[in-house]
Every structure is written in C-alpha cells, then in structure tokens.
Design a protein around this motif. Structure first.
Motif, short mmCIF file in Angstrom:
data_model
loop_
_atom_site.label_atom_id
_atom_site.label_comp_id
_atom_site.label_asym_id
_atom_site.label_seq_id
_atom_site.Cartn_x
_atom_site.Cartn_y
_atom_site.Cartn_z
N ALA A 1 0.84 -1.19 0.00
CA ALA A 1 0.00 0.00 0.00
C ALA A 1 0.88 1.24 0.00
O ALA A 1 2.04 1.18 0.42
CB ALA A 1 -0.91 -0.02 1.21
N PRO A 2 0.36 2.38 -0.44
CA PRO A 2 1.16 3.60 -0.48
C PRO A 2 1.72 3.94 0.89
O PRO A 2 0.99 3.93 1.90
CB PRO A 2 0.16 4.66 -0.93
N GLY A 3 3.03 4.20 0.95
CA GLY A 3 3.67 4.57 2.19
C GLY A 3 3.93 3.43 3.15
O GLY A 3 4.40 3.66 4.27
N LYS A 4 3.65 2.21 2.72
CA LYS A 4 3.85 1.05 3.60
C LYS A 4 4.82 0.08 2.96
O LYS A 4 5.07 0.10 1.76
CB LYS A 4 2.52 0.36 3.89
N ALA B 1 -4.00 -1.86 -2.64
CA ALA B 1 -2.55 -1.98 -2.72
C ALA B 1 -2.17 -2.41 -4.13
O ALA B 1 -3.03 -2.79 -4.93
CB ALA B 1 -2.04 -3.02 -1.73
N VAL B 2 -0.88 -2.36 -4.40
CA VAL B 2 -0.34 -3.04 -5.59
C VAL B 2 -0.03 -4.47 -5.16
O VAL B 2 0.65 -4.68 -4.16
CB VAL B 2 0.92 -2.34 -6.12
#
Length: 123
Positions: A40-43, A92-93
């Motif tokens: 996920a962004p920022g994780k 998420a990606v």
C-alpha cells in the motif's frame, strides 16, 4: 528469460471480489513456491498468501485469511489469488513472486517478482 506477469487488478466496491492471475514463463514452474504480496502507499511490502510447488500446502496472512484463496495450475504455469469480501484496507499493488522449492512467507526470500497489479477498493 524468467518472467512473471500479473493481471486481474482493478477498482471495485467494498464487498466485491477479484481474481488475480500470475502467468510464469522461462522457469520450471512446478519447482517453484509461489507467493502473493501487496504494498500500500507509504507502507512496506507485506505477505498475503503462498502456495507450495505441489499446491498441497498454503499459508495466509491473518488479514486475508478466510477471504483470499491462493491456487495454482502447473499445467498452465499460472498462480491465482481469489479475493472475496474485499475491504478498503486491501487497496494496494499486488505482486506475485517465486522461489525454488522451499516454502517462505517473507519478501526477502523470494527472488523472482512480477511488475504488480493495482487493486483499489472503495467504501
């Protein structure tokens, strides 16, 4: 050339389902443990699910257990991730990854990675 190509991502509503696919080429697929990870962004990238080369053993992160199912078809060199009851926090990606023979659930233990597919779940 070893290659993993994910597909099946998209934008859905909470509660919907998606099925991700990962097609492998350039390797003896039936000798590889396959995993799905997500970021996920920022994780940091985190484990979601893994399956042994034979398909007889699977493992899931607690966050997806009971909702996601990993499976594989060695005849088609493909691993799948069926995702049901999707939640916004599943956004998420999603990456598939492979490693030879030995089962593992941490990203560092996998040496082959796909390019990722975006999954977005809105509430």
């Amino acid at each position: 050339q070893v290659q993993l190509v994910e597909s099946g991502g998209g934008s859905v509503q909470a509660g919907d389902s998606l099925r991700l696919s990962c097609a492998a080429s350039g390797l003896t697929f039936s000798r590889y443990v396959m995993g799905w990870f997500r970021q996920a962004p920022g994780k940091e990238r985190e484990f979601a699910a893994a399956i042994t080369w034979s398909g007889t053993t699977t493992s899931y992160a607690d966050s997806v257990k009971g909702r996601f199912t990993i499976s594989r078809d060695n005849a088609k060199n493909t691993v799948y991730l069926q995702m049901n009851s999707l939640k916004p926090e599943d956004t998420a990606v999603y990456y598939c990854a492979g490693r030879r023979l030995l089962f593992a659930t941490t990203p560092e233990e996998y040496g082959i990675w796909g390019q990722g597919t975006q999954v977005t779940v809105s509430s």
